[in-house]
Design a protein around this motif. Structure first.
Motif, PDB file in Angstrom:
ATOM      1  N   PRO A  51      27.093  50.710 -42.028  1.00 11.06           N
ATOM      2  CA  PRO A  51      27.964  49.793 -42.613  1.00 11.06           C
ATOM      3  C   PRO A  51      28.902  49.369 -41.594  1.00 11.06           C
ATOM      4  CG  PRO A  51      28.681  52.080 -43.322  1.00 11.06           C
ATOM      5  CD  PRO A  51      27.420  52.243 -42.408  1.00 11.06           C
ATOM      6  N   GLY A  52      29.518  48.375 -41.541  1.00 13.28           N
ATOM      7  CA  GLY A  52      30.404  47.539 -40.533  1.00 13.28           C
ATOM      8  C   GLY A  52      30.409  46.387 -40.625  1.00 13.28           C
ATOM      9  N   PRO A  53      31.349  45.732 -39.579  1.00 13.83           N
ATOM     10  CA  PRO A  53      31.431  44.226 -39.518  1.00 13.83           C
ATOM     11  C   PRO A  53      30.072  43.613 -38.748  1.00 13.83           C
ATOM     12  CG  PRO A  53      32.936  45.258 -37.970  1.00 13.83           C
ATOM     13  CD  PRO A  53      32.220  46.403 -39.009  1.00 13.83           C
ATOM     14  N   GLY A  54      29.378  44.452 -38.058  1.00  6.97           N
ATOM     15  CA  GLY A  54      28.244  43.833 -37.379  1.00  6.97           C
ATOM     16  C   GLY A  54      28.657  43.596 -36.183  1.00  6.97           C
ATOM     17  N   ILE A  55      27.757  42.927 -35.440  1.00  2.00           N
ATOM     18  CA  ILE A  55      28.025  42.491 -33.835  1.00  2.00           C
ATOM     19  C   ILE A  55      27.779  40.985 -33.845  1.00  2.00           C
ATOM     20  CG2 ILE A  55      27.026  42.948 -31.444  1.00  2.00           C
ATOM     21  CD1 ILE A  55      26.016  45.565 -32.441  1.00  2.00           C
ATOM     22  N   PRO A  56      28.576  40.576 -33.064  1.00  2.00           N
ATOM     23  CA  PRO A  56      28.280  39.239 -32.681  1.00  2.00           C
ATOM     24  C   PRO A  56      27.062  38.710 -32.179  1.00  2.00           C
ATOM     25  CG  PRO A  56      30.382  39.806 -31.540  1.00  2.00           C
ATOM     26  CD  PRO A  56      29.559  40.920 -32.218  1.00  2.00           C
ATOM     27  N   PRO A  57      26.294  37.661 -32.770  1.00  3.86           N
ATOM     28  CA  PRO A  57      25.076  37.296 -32.450  1.00  3.86           C
ATOM     29  C   PRO A  57      24.718  37.265 -31.084  1.00  3.86           C
ATOM     30  CG  PRO A  57      25.777  35.861 -34.299  1.00  3.86           C
ATOM     31  CD  PRO A  57      26.985  36.676 -33.720  1.00  3.86           C
ATOM     32  N   GLU A  58      25.519  36.445 -30.165  1.00  3.49           N
ATOM     33  CA  GLU A  58      25.261  36.483 -28.857  1.00  3.49           C
ATOM     34  C   GLU A  58      25.436  37.740 -28.020  1.00  3.49           C
ATOM     35  OE1 GLU A  58      29.897  35.966 -29.453  1.00  3.49           O
ATOM     36  OE2 GLU A  58      28.027  35.269 -30.248  1.00  3.49           O
ATOM     37  N   ALA A  59      25.951  38.793 -28.578  1.00  4.88           N
ATOM     38  CA  ALA A  59      25.818  40.030 -28.228  1.00  4.88           C
ATOM     39  C   ALA A  59      24.508  41.099 -28.514  1.00  4.88           C
ATOM     40  CB  ALA A  59      26.992  40.896 -28.499  1.00  4.88           C
ATOM     41  N   LEU A  60      23.956  40.638 -29.343  1.00  6.46           N
ATOM     42  CA  LEU A  60      22.764  41.382 -29.573  1.00  6.46           C
ATOM     43  C   LEU A  60      21.780  41.783 -28.523  1.00  6.46           C
ATOM     44  CD1 LEU A  60      22.083  40.186 -33.338  1.00  6.46           C
ATOM     45  CD2 LEU A  60      22.987  42.382 -32.599  1.00  6.46           C
ATOM     46  N   ASP A  61      21.611  40.762 -27.767  1.00  7.78           N
ATOM     47  CA  ASP A  61      20.640  40.852 -26.875  1.00  7.78           C
ATOM     48  C   ASP A  61      21.133  41.758 -25.571  1.00  7.78           C
ATOM     49  OD1 ASP A  61      18.862  39.291 -28.087  1.00  7.78           O
ATOM     50  OD2 ASP A  61      19.340  37.335 -27.092  1.00  7.78           O
ATOM     51  N   HIS A  62      22.123  42.091 -25.576  1.00  4.88           N
ATOM     52  CA  HIS A  62      22.841  42.713 -24.462  1.00  4.88           C
ATOM     53  C   HIS A  62      23.331  44.177 -24.797  1.00  4.88           C
ATOM     54  CE1 HIS A  62      23.146  39.100 -22.294  1.00  4.88           C
ATOM     55  NE2 HIS A  62      23.689  38.422 -23.279  1.00  4.88           N
ATOM     56  N   MET A  63      23.008  44.619 -26.297  1.00  2.49           N
ATOM     57  CA  MET A  63      23.374  45.937 -26.622  1.00  2.49           C
ATOM     58  C   MET A  63      22.851  46.981 -25.634  1.00  2.49           C
ATOM     59  SD  MET A  63      23.244  46.124 -30.817  1.00  2.49           S
ATOM     60  CE  MET A  63      23.637  47.725 -30.731  1.00  2.49           C
ATOM     61  N   PHE A  64      21.508  46.803 -25.273  1.00  2.00           N
ATOM     62  CA  PHE A  64      21.048  47.836 -24.465  1.00  2.00           C
ATOM     63  C   PHE A  64      21.150  47.947 -23.161  1.00  2.00           C
ATOM     64  CE2 PHE A  64      18.723  47.230 -28.503  1.00  2.00           C
ATOM     65  CZ  PHE A  64      18.760  48.049 -29.246  1.00  2.00           C
ATOM     66  N   GLU A  65      22.372  47.007 -22.434  1.00  2.00           N
ATOM     67  CA  GLU A  65      22.652  47.129 -21.148  1.00  2.00           C
ATOM     68  C   GLU A  65      23.536  48.146 -20.962  1.00  2.00           C
ATOM     69  OE1 GLU A  65      23.757  43.115 -20.232  1.00  2.00           O
ATOM     70  OE2 GLU A  65      21.806  42.071 -20.776  1.00  2.00           O
ATOM     71  N   ARG A  66      23.635  48.806 -19.741  1.00  2.00           N
ATOM     72  CA  ARG A  66      24.522  49.624 -19.077  1.00  2.00           C
ATOM     73  C   ARG A  66      25.892  49.161 -19.283  1.00  2.00           C
ATOM     74  NH1 ARG A  66      20.512  51.803 -14.120  1.00  2.00           N
ATOM     75  NH2 ARG A  66      18.904  51.805 -15.490  1.00  2.00           N
TER      76      ARG A  66
END
Length: 467
Positions: free
Chosen positions: A399-414
């Motif tokens: 649960p939580g506020p979620g992640i900005p849509p533009e950040a979803l593609d970068h979540m797994f970057e270092r």
């Protein structure tokens, strides 16, 4: 000269000249053979026609050896004709055309020839072509008809043809090689231009691109491929710069904290309790540095391909359940609860150690970045493991506020942390856990993705080929 020899232009011209030389040699040899064959064939046809005419003349008399003046005049008109009669196994000449005495010695005088034949024998003035045919007179006497013709004219024609071929072939090769060298230069000129432009692009100028020619040919495709490679290099350089900057930032924090604490303690004498407190704080920072170093080492070894991933049957549902039990107590203290949903055993081929690390990193991230609930643990982090359509699926939601849509593609970057994502109550992360999780999934031939849930929070889904 050495530079010229190693150019593509020179090698293309050389290969072109070699191939052309081979083709011209084969064509010249074939032409010579065909011309020689046709000349001799035409010559043989004339000899056969003459022998037929001789036979017609001889057939007018019962005893061919008694030639009339009319017959002799007709035979003289035909050409070099020599007639034999067989006597006791040997041949005796009973007619010889005028001027043919010099070739008589080159002819086989035996009269037992059973069928017509051609032969070539040396003569006083060159090669002779002889057509021999057996005949039998009306009186029954066997004999031979020899029609002889010199091959001097044919030999002269073939000699002239050889000279022409030997002179024209090298000249054609030289002229063609010069033309090929010029054409190769014209064709490769765009490559030289691309090389010159590419040489000017340095590491600090990776945003530059080569101009794509209008012609959609091999050169155009080469330029497009080169531009794509530069784009990949630019992305890699940018990622490396970000990685270096982020790593420096993450390492600078603990080091600065440690240095500050040490400077404060050394500024004036302290009691033992104060020293213990500072040393404990320094120990925590050392643990942070060690954790960062270990994660960086894992990623570095993964990038170099030095980590071996086993392929053994692993119960993914068991791994998830064990880790959920380990996280349960800490999650409850933060007002969260953990729930595992798995209706059947889910087996896949993989490395249990790294799959354990994968689930640990995902759970750790889900707990850190979820909203706290009430004391009854209403904020629930769920772990679902199931088999569907031939794949093993692992999904962790929080649960939580979620992640900005533009950040979803970068979540797994270092070292990436979205601006809208903050750990709860000071829980710290380095931005490496999800990068390691992504590598583990990729090493097992799976896929990983994150999405925002409509009811709030984030869901991270992982799929593996099922065993």
């Amino acid at each position: 000269m050495r530079t010229l020899v190693h150019t593509v232009r020179f090698r293309l011209t050389l290969w072109y000249a070699l191939v052309l030389s081979s083709v011209l040699s084969a064509a010249g040899a074939l032409t010579y053979a065909l011309v020689s064959y046709q000349l001799v064939r035409h010559h043989d046809a004339a000899l056969m026609e003459a022998a037929t005419e001789v036979g017609r003349v001889l057939s007018t008399q019962a005893d061919c050896e008694q030639l009339t003046e009319t017959q002799r005049r007709e035979l003289d008109r035909i050409g070099h004709v020599i007639l034999f009669h067989e006597l006791a196994g040997a041949g005796r000449v009973f007619y010889r055309s005028p001027g043919s005495s010099e070739v008589t010695s080159a002819i086989d005088h035996r009269g037992h020839l059973q069928e017509a034949r051609f032969e070539m024998v040396p003569g006083p003035s060159g090669a002779l072509r002889i057509y021999s045919r057996p005949y039998r007179s009306r009186a029954g006497r066997p004999g031979l008809i020899h029609v002889v013709e010199s091959l001097g004219e044919i030999t002269d024609l073939l000699a002239s043809l050889r000279v022409a071929l030997l002179l024209m072939a090298p000249l054609a090769v030289v002229l063609s090689a010069a033309s090929g060298y010029w054409l190769a230069g014209r064709a490769l000129a765009p490559v030289d231009q691309v090389t010159s432009l590419a040489r000017d692009i340095e590491a600090s100028q990776l945003s530059r691109r080569l101009p794509v020619p209008r012609a959609r040919d091999e050169i155009g495709r080469l330029v497009e491929t080169f531009n794509q490679m530069i784009a990949r290099l630019e992305a890699s350089f940018d990622a490396m710069k970000r990685f270096t900057a982020d790593a420096s930032h993450e390492l600078r924090g603990p080091l600065a904290t440690m240095r500050g604490a040490i400077d404060i303690v050394l500024a004036q004498p302290r009691d033992a309790e104060e020293y213990r407190r500072v040393l404990a704080s320094v120990g925590e920072d050392v643990d942070r540095l060690r954790s960062i170093a270990e994660d960086l080492l894992v990623l570095a070894r993964a990038d170099s391909g030095r980590i071996r991933v086993e392929r053994l049957p692993v119960r993914l549902d068991v791994v998830a359940s064990e880790l959920a039990e380990s996280f349960a107590a800490a999650a409850n203290l933060q007002g969260r609860s953990l729930a595992v949903r798995c209706d059947e055993p889910v087996v896949l081929l993989g490395d249990e150690r790294w799959l354990h690390q994968l689930v640990f990193n995902l759970l750790d991230n889900a707990v850190k970045f979820s909203n706290p609930g009430s004391e009854d643990g209403s904020a629930q982090v769920t772990i679902e493991v199931r088999r569907a359509e031939g794949v093993a699926r692992l999904e962790i939601t929080n649960p939580g506020p979620g992640i900005p849509p533009e950040a979803l593609d970068h979540m797994f970057e270092r070292f990436y942390r979205a601006d809208g994502a903050r750990p709860y109550r000071g829980a710290e992360g380095f931005g490496l856990g999800l990068a390691i999780a992504s590598w583990i999934v990729e090493a097992h031939g799976g896929t990983i993705a994150a999405r925002n849930r409509t009811e709030g929070g984030v869901a991270v889904s992982v799929t593996f080929p099922a065993s």
